[in-house]
Design an enzyme around this catalytic site. Structure first.
Site, PDB file in Angstrom:
ATOM      1  N   GLY A  35       0.620  -5.097   0.827  1.00  0.00           N
ATOM      2  CA  GLY A  35      -0.529  -5.237  -0.068  1.00  0.00           C
ATOM      3  C   GLY A  35      -0.156  -5.873  -1.397  1.00  0.00           C
ATOM      4  N   GLU A  54       4.481  -5.054   7.296  1.00  0.00           N
ATOM      5  CA  GLU A  54       3.669  -4.012   7.930  1.00  0.00           C
ATOM      6  C   GLU A  54       4.054  -3.757   9.386  1.00  0.00           C
ATOM      7  OE1 GLU A  54       2.532  -6.416   5.981  1.00  0.00           O
ATOM      8  OE2 GLU A  54       0.919  -5.692   4.685  1.00  0.00           O
ATOM      9  N   GLU A  70      -0.246  -9.449  -0.782  1.00  0.00           N
ATOM     10  CA  GLU A  70      -1.652  -9.826  -0.549  1.00  0.00           C
ATOM     11  C   GLU A  70      -2.432  -9.884  -1.865  1.00  0.00           C
ATOM     12  OE1 GLU A  70      -1.755  -6.703   2.452  1.00  0.00           O
ATOM     13  OE2 GLU A  70      -2.627  -8.135   3.854  1.00  0.00           O
ATOM     14  N   ALA A 113       0.863  -1.178   0.000  1.00  0.00           N
ATOM     15  CA  ALA A 113       0.000   0.000   0.000  1.00  0.00           C
ATOM     16  C   ALA A 113       0.901   1.230   0.000  1.00  0.00           C
ATOM     17  CB  ALA A 113      -0.873  -0.021   1.251  1.00  0.00           C
TER      18      ALA A 113
HETATM   19  N1  CAA Z   1       4.582   3.296  -0.425  1.00  0.00           N
HETATM   20  C1  CAA Z   1       4.992   4.471  -0.930  1.00  0.00           C
HETATM   21  N2  CAA Z   1       6.156   4.654  -1.561  1.00  0.00           N
HETATM   22  C2  CAA Z   1       6.974   3.583  -1.667  1.00  0.00           C
HETATM   23  C3  CAA Z   1       6.631   2.326  -1.155  1.00  0.00           C
HETATM   24  C4  CAA Z   1       5.363   2.192  -0.511  1.00  0.00           C
HETATM   25  N3  CAA Z   1       4.900   1.012  -0.037  1.00  0.00           N
HETATM   26  N4  CAA Z   1       7.643   1.462  -1.399  1.00  0.00           N
HETATM   27  C5  CAA Z   1       8.587   2.160  -2.048  1.00  0.00           C
HETATM   28  N5  CAA Z   1       8.187   3.446  -2.214  1.00  0.00           N
HETATM   29  C6  CAA Z   1       8.905   4.542  -2.866  1.00  0.00           C
HETATM   30  C7  CAA Z   1      10.025   5.059  -1.974  1.00  0.00           C
HETATM   31  O1  CAA Z   1       9.528   5.993  -1.039  1.00  0.00           O
HETATM   32  C8  CAA Z   1      10.938   5.698  -2.999  1.00  0.00           C
HETATM   33  O2  CAA Z   1      10.389   6.939  -3.376  1.00  0.00           O
HETATM   34  P1  CAA Z   1      11.348   8.261  -3.447  1.00  0.00           P
HETATM   35  O3  CAA Z   1      12.322   7.935  -4.543  1.00  0.00           O
HETATM   36  O4  CAA Z   1      10.391   9.339  -3.787  1.00  0.00           O
HETATM   37  O5  CAA Z   1      11.997   8.364  -2.129  1.00  0.00           O
HETATM   38  C9  CAA Z   1      10.799   4.770  -4.212  1.00  0.00           C
HETATM   39  O6  CAA Z   1       9.568   4.057  -4.025  1.00  0.00           O
HETATM   40  C10 CAA Z   1      11.908   3.749  -4.315  1.00  0.00           C
HETATM   41  O7  CAA Z   1      11.991   3.084  -3.070  1.00  0.00           O
HETATM   42  P2  CAA Z   1      13.376   2.880  -2.262  1.00  0.00           P
HETATM   43  O8  CAA Z   1      14.290   4.036  -2.503  1.00  0.00           O
HETATM   44  O9  CAA Z   1      13.020   2.592  -0.840  1.00  0.00           O
HETATM   45  O10 CAA Z   1      13.927   1.581  -3.017  1.00  0.00           O
HETATM   46  P3  CAA Z   1      14.898   0.477  -2.417  1.00  0.00           P
HETATM   47  O11 CAA Z   1      15.282  -0.364  -3.582  1.00  0.00           O
HETATM   48  O12 CAA Z   1      15.991   1.094  -1.593  1.00  0.00           O
HETATM   49  O13 CAA Z   1      13.999  -0.389  -1.390  1.00  0.00           O
HETATM   50  C11 CAA Z   1      11.993  -1.583  -0.720  1.00  0.00           C
HETATM   51  C12 CAA Z   1      12.933  -1.141  -1.876  1.00  0.00           C
HETATM   52  C13 CAA Z   1      12.750  -2.574   0.202  1.00  0.00           C
HETATM   53  C14 CAA Z   1      10.791  -2.272  -1.342  1.00  0.00           C
HETATM   54  C15 CAA Z   1      11.592  -0.343   0.121  1.00  0.00           C
HETATM   55  O14 CAA Z   1      11.101   0.654  -0.791  1.00  0.00           O
HETATM   56  C16 CAA Z   1      10.492  -0.615   1.122  1.00  0.00           C
HETATM   57  O15 CAA Z   1      10.765  -1.160   2.180  1.00  0.00           O
HETATM   58  N6  CAA Z   1       9.239  -0.226   0.802  1.00  0.00           N
HETATM   59  C17 CAA Z   1       8.120  -0.352   1.725  1.00  0.00           C
HETATM   60  C18 CAA Z   1       7.585  -1.782   1.794  1.00  0.00           C
HETATM   61  C19 CAA Z   1       6.453  -1.876   2.786  1.00  0.00           C
HETATM   62  O16 CAA Z   1       6.595  -1.574   3.957  1.00  0.00           O
HETATM   63  N7  CAA Z   1       5.279  -2.309   2.317  1.00  0.00           N
HETATM   64  C20 CAA Z   1       4.079  -2.450   3.136  1.00  0.00           C
HETATM   65  C21 CAA Z   1       3.192  -1.235   2.958  1.00  0.00           C
HETATM   66  S1  CAA Z   1       1.812  -1.196   4.089  1.00  0.00           S
HETATM   67  C22 CAA Z   1       0.665  -2.235   3.435  1.00  0.00           C
HETATM   68  O17 CAA Z   1       0.821  -2.805   2.364  1.00  0.00           O
HETATM   69  C23 CAA Z   1      -0.604  -2.384   4.262  1.00  0.00           C
HETATM   70  C24 CAA Z   1      -1.549  -3.432   3.806  1.00  0.00           C
HETATM   71  O18 CAA Z   1      -1.438  -4.598   4.147  1.00  0.00           O
HETATM   72  C25 CAA Z   1      -2.699  -3.074   3.013  1.00  0.00           C
END
Ligand code: CAA
Length: 258
Positions: free
Chosen positions: A109, A132, A112, A65
């Site tokens: 998500g 999460e 999921e 998400a």
């Molecule tokens: N939401 C919003 N933006 C996201 C994102 C997310 N879930 N995942 C990545 N991005 C964005 C980053 O903010 C970044 O944007 P900027 O360049 O503007 O800063 C861009 O995508 C690239 O990401 P990274 O620089 O972090 O890339 P990376 O290769 O270093 O790392 C990653 C990749 C490990 C996937 C890391 O981005 C990460 O940990 N992302 C979050 C994953 C996460 O926590 N997902 C769960 C979300 S909550 C959810 O899904 C709830 C549910 O059950 C419904």
């Protein structure tokens, strides 16, 4: 229809939806989830589509998400108007066969949504996770329910409580994915599987999917009874007559999806 955060195309009887927010690793923002629901509705309504492939980019199927959007939510706004509910329902309740072709990150998500599809074909670089807990929440789109059904309690607890990622090999061993393929072959393999499915009788494929999904909702004896009723009903279809006649005549079946 023209979309901004996804791409769609059809190839023969296969519909392809590609998540396309590369700068955010296909994070599932409200706009994307709305467009995904609309695209699925279009493919569901189109009788010429027999199977759908849902995919992302090489780097990310979907990184979850959109955390930047989620950050702005509060309990009441989410409770009154959960922006994801429509999408989650639209994928989980999609009636035609749908394959997730996963390369790169399938997190939160993203994992999921992949699990809502009928099966997952993963590239060797795929990484699955429910991180999460690192954000101070838990999976909210079926992860705590579908992951244990897919990989068992121990691994699901491990994934959801530590937030660690599972690589593609581990995911295949655990039964989360059905096939593991080289990155460059992902779409070819997924399309081949989708074309094979789309060449079968659509109503029979849909009933098969419905019956297997029932196995996750009801007990064995009720499930067997459900299967038997659906099996009997299939003898009212033209495709059952054609499929069996073709076998007897030693020729390929030509299904009319009727
Ligand atoms: N939401 C919003 N933006 C996201 C994102 C997310 N879930 N995942 C990545 N991005 C964005 C980053 O903010 C970044 O944007 P900027 O360049 O503007 O800063 C861009 O995508 C690239 O990401 P990274 O620089 O972090 O890339 P990376 O290769 O270093 O790392 C990653 C990749 C490990 C996937 C890391 O981005 C990460 O940990 N992302 C979050 C994953 C996460 O926590 N997902 C769960 C979300 S909550 C959810 O899904 C709830 C549910 O059950 C419904």
């Amino acid at each position: 229809m023209a979309y901004k955060t996804i791409q769609t195309k059809t190839e023969g009887r296969v519909g392809v939806i590609t998540l396309d927010r590369p700068k955010a690793l296909n994070a599932l923002c409200d706009e994307l989830t709305g467009e995904l629901a609309d695209a699925l509705a279009e493919f569901e309504a189109n009788e010429d589509i027999g199977c759908v492939v849902l995919t992302g980019s090489t780097k990310a199927f979907a990184a979850g998400a959109d955390i930047k959007e989620l950050q702005e939510k509060d309990f009441v706004s989410l409770y009154l108007n959960d922006p994801f509910a429509k999408t989650w329902e639209s994928v989980a309740r999609f009636r035609k066969p749908i394959i997730a072709a996963v390369s790169g990150y399938a997190l939160g998500g993203g994992c999921e949504i992949a699990m809502m599809c009928d099966f997952i074909i993963a590239a060797e670089n795929a990484k699955f996770g429910q991180p999460e807990i690192n954000l101070g929440v838990m999976p909210g789109a079926g992860g705590t329910q579908r992951l244990p059904r897919a990989v068992g309690k121990s691994k699901a607890m491990d994934m959801c409580l530590t937030g660690r990622m599972m690589n593609a090999e581990e995911a295949e061993r655990a039964g989360l994915v059905s096939r593991l393929v080289p990155v460059d072959d992902l779409m070819d393999v997924a399309m081949e599987a989708a074309e094979a499915i789309a060449s079968k009788s659509l109503p029979i494929a849909m009933m098969t999917k419905e019956s297997i999904n029932r196995a996750f909702e009801i007990g064995l004896s009720e499930g067997i009874r459900f299967e038997r009723r659906v099996f009997h009903s299939q003898f009212a279809t033209e495709d059952q007559s054609e499929g069996m006649a073709a076998f007897a005549d030693k020729r390929a079946a030509h299904f009319k999806h009727r």
